[in-house]
Design a protein around this motif. Structure first.
Motif, mmCIF file in Angstrom:
data_model
loop_
_atom_site.group_PDB
_atom_site.id
_atom_site.type_symbol
_atom_site.label_atom_id
_atom_site.label_comp_id
_atom_site.label_asym_id
_atom_site.label_seq_id
_atom_site.Cartn_x
_atom_site.Cartn_y
_atom_site.Cartn_z
ATOM 1 N N GLU A 98 0.828 -1.205 0.000
ATOM 2 C CA GLU A 98 0.000 0.000 0.000
ATOM 3 C C GLU A 98 0.860 1.251 0.000
ATOM 4 O O GLU A 98 1.884 1.316 0.673
ATOM 5 C CB GLU A 98 -0.929 0.027 1.220
ATOM 6 N N LYS A 142 -3.709 0.685 -3.296
ATOM 7 C CA LYS A 142 -3.524 -0.687 -2.828
ATOM 8 C C LYS A 142 -3.203 -1.596 -4.009
ATOM 9 O O LYS A 142 -3.999 -1.699 -4.937
ATOM 10 C CB LYS A 142 -4.778 -1.187 -2.116
ATOM 11 N N SER A 172 -5.068 -6.000 -10.401
ATOM 12 C CA SER A 172 -5.839 -4.771 -10.222
ATOM 13 C C SER A 172 -5.225 -3.931 -9.110
ATOM 14 O O SER A 172 -4.524 -4.451 -8.235
ATOM 15 C CB SER A 172 -7.305 -5.087 -9.888
ATOM 16 N N GLU A 201 -6.315 -0.717 -6.408
ATOM 17 C CA GLU A 201 -7.410 0.073 -5.850
ATOM 18 C C GLU A 201 -6.890 1.452 -5.456
ATOM 19 O O GLU A 201 -5.875 1.568 -4.763
ATOM 20 C CB GLU A 201 -7.991 -0.641 -4.628
ATOM 21 N N VAL A 211 -8.070 4.894 -3.576
ATOM 22 C CA VAL A 211 -9.103 5.443 -2.692
ATOM 23 C C VAL A 211 -8.768 6.890 -2.358
ATOM 24 O O VAL A 211 -7.661 7.186 -1.883
ATOM 25 C CB VAL A 211 -9.222 4.612 -1.396
ATOM 26 N N GLN A 230 -13.686 5.908 -4.681
ATOM 27 C CA GLN A 230 -12.948 4.641 -4.712
ATOM 28 C C GLN A 230 -13.008 4.048 -6.117
ATOM 29 O O GLN A 230 -14.091 3.952 -6.716
ATOM 30 C CB GLN A 230 -13.548 3.655 -3.703
ATOM 31 N N TYR A 231 -11.857 3.643 -6.630
ATOM 32 C CA TYR A 231 -11.776 3.127 -7.994
ATOM 33 C C TYR A 231 -10.912 1.863 -8.027
ATOM 34 O O TYR A 231 -9.949 1.737 -7.276
ATOM 35 C CB TYR A 231 -11.175 4.172 -8.938
ATOM 36 N N THR A 232 -11.289 0.966 -8.916
ATOM 37 C CA THR A 232 -10.496 -0.230 -9.152
ATOM 38 C C THR A 232 -9.921 -0.147 -10.561
ATOM 39 O O THR A 232 -10.671 -0.011 -11.540
ATOM 40 C CB THR A 232 -11.333 -1.511 -9.013
ATOM 41 N N ASP A 234 -15.707 2.219 -10.865
ATOM 42 C CA ASP A 234 -15.982 2.966 -9.642
ATOM 43 C C ASP A 234 -16.493 2.028 -8.548
ATOM 44 O O ASP A 234 -16.632 0.821 -8.759
ATOM 45 C CB ASP A 234 -16.944 4.126 -9.902
ATOM 46 N N LYS A 235 -16.782 2.576 -7.387
ATOM 47 C CA LYS A 235 -17.152 1.743 -6.234
ATOM 48 C C LYS A 235 -18.500 1.044 -6.414
ATOM 49 O O LYS A 235 -18.793 0.061 -5.734
ATOM 50 C CB LYS A 235 -17.176 2.580 -4.955
ATOM 51 N N ALA A 278 -2.166 5.043 -9.877
ATOM 52 C CA ALA A 278 -2.000 3.590 -9.964
ATOM 53 C C ALA A 278 -0.580 3.212 -10.354
ATOM 54 O O ALA A 278 -0.022 2.227 -9.856
ATOM 55 C CB ALA A 278 -3.001 3.011 -10.963
#
Length: 246
Positions: free
Chosen positions: A55, A72, A80, A82, A84, A94-96, A114-115, A170
Motif C-alpha cells: 500500500e 492498494k 488490479s 485500488e 481510494v 474509490q476506484y479499481t 468505480d465503487k 496507480a
C-alpha cells in the motif's frame, strides 16, 4: 575593563565561528530533509508519501481540510489496483484499476471501475502515455482545471477525479520531491555570486570591463550598489529557498 573586553570578543568569536555555523547547518539539514521529501502534488497540495507493504499512502492538508489517497496493489504483481480518495468535505471516491500484463515489462490499464461497479473507462493506457485511449482507439483529451495554480477547488458531491489522475496514481507516475529544483538553483547562484563578490570585491567588476578598459576603477555608485547587493541578494535567495518548498 580590558579583560572584560577580551572576554566579550572571545564570546563573539565563539558565536561567529562555532554557534552560528552550527545553527546554519541544523537549519539546512531540516530544509533539505523537507526539500527531498517524497510525495505528490494533488490539486496544489503536497501529499507526503509513505509505503506500508503493498500500500502507498499520500497524506497532506489543504486549506479545505485533510487529504488522504491510498493506492492498494502493485503494478508488477497484481491484476488490479485500488485507488481510494478521502477528500475534504467528506468526499470519498474509490476506484479499481484493472491491469493487462500481456507485456510483462509494460503493464497497461484496460479499464477503471468505480465503487458501484460501473466501468468509467474502457480502453488502454500505458505508463508514461500522455493521453488515454478509449476502446475504439480514440484519444481522450481532457483539460484539468485543477492542475492550474491558485484555482479554488470545490470539494462536494459533484467533484470528479480526472481519469488520468487515477491512472497516474496507480502507476506512481506523479511521484516527485517536494522542492522545486529551479528555485533552489537560482538561490544557490545568488549566494555564490554574493560570496564571490564579497570575498573578491573587484573580481566581477574587472571581469565585466577588462576587455574594454585598461585597469578599470569602480565608481562610488558601483561600490554603494555592491554593498546593497550583499544584503539584497541573500534575502532574495532565502525567499527563493522558501518558495521552493511551498
Amino acid at each position: 575593563m580590558i579583560i572584560e573586553r577580551i572576554r566579550e570578543m572571545n564570546r563573539k568569536n565563539i558565536f561567529l565561528k562555532i554557534v552560528l555555523p552550527a545553527i546554519l547547518v541544523i537549519i539546512l539539514i531540516f530544509y533539505f530533509r523537507a526539500f527531498f521529501t517524497k510525495g505528490v502534488y494533488f490539486n496544489n497540495t503536497f501529499l507526503v508519501k509513505s509505503v506500508v507493504g503493498a500500500e502507498r499512502h499520500y497524506m497532506g492538508k489543504s486549506k479545505h481540510g485533510g487529504i488522504h489517497i491510498t493506492v492498494k496493489g502493485l503494478e508488477d504483481t497484481h491484476d488490479s489496483i485500488e485507488v481510494v480518495y478521502r477528500l475534504p468535505g467528506n468526499v470519498n471516491r474509490q476506484y479499481t484499476v484493472m491491469l493487462n500484463h500481456e507485456n510483462k515489462w509494460y503493464p497497461s490499464i484496460e479499464n477503471i471501475i468505480d465503487k458501484d461497479g460501473n466501468i468509467i473507462f474502457e480502453g488502454e493506457y500505458k505508463k508514461g502515455q500522455q493521453y488515454m485511449v478509449d476502446k475504439n482507439g480514440k484519444p481522450l483529451f481532457s483539460f484539468d482545471i485543477t492542475a492550474l495554480r491558485n484555482v479554488d477547488i470545490a470539494y462536494d458531491e459533484s467533484y470528479k477525479v480526472p481519469l488520468k489522475n487515477i491512472a497516474e496514481f496507480a502507476f506512481s507516475e506523479t511521484d516527485t520531491f517536494r522542492g522545486e529544483i529551479h528555485y533552489l538553483i537560482y538561490a544557490i547562484i545568488l549566494f555564490f555570486v554574493t560570496w564571490i563578490d564579497y570575498k573578491y570585491p573587484l573580481f566581477l567588476f574587472k571581469l565585466n570591463y577588462w576587455l574594454h578598459v585598461e585597469d578599470p576603477k569602480p565608481s562610488e555608485f558601483y561600490l554603494t550598489m555592491q554593498k546593497i547587493s550583499y544584503v539584497v541578494f541573500p534575502i532574495i535567495g532565502i525567499i527563493l529557498m522558501i518558495a521552493a518548498i511551498y
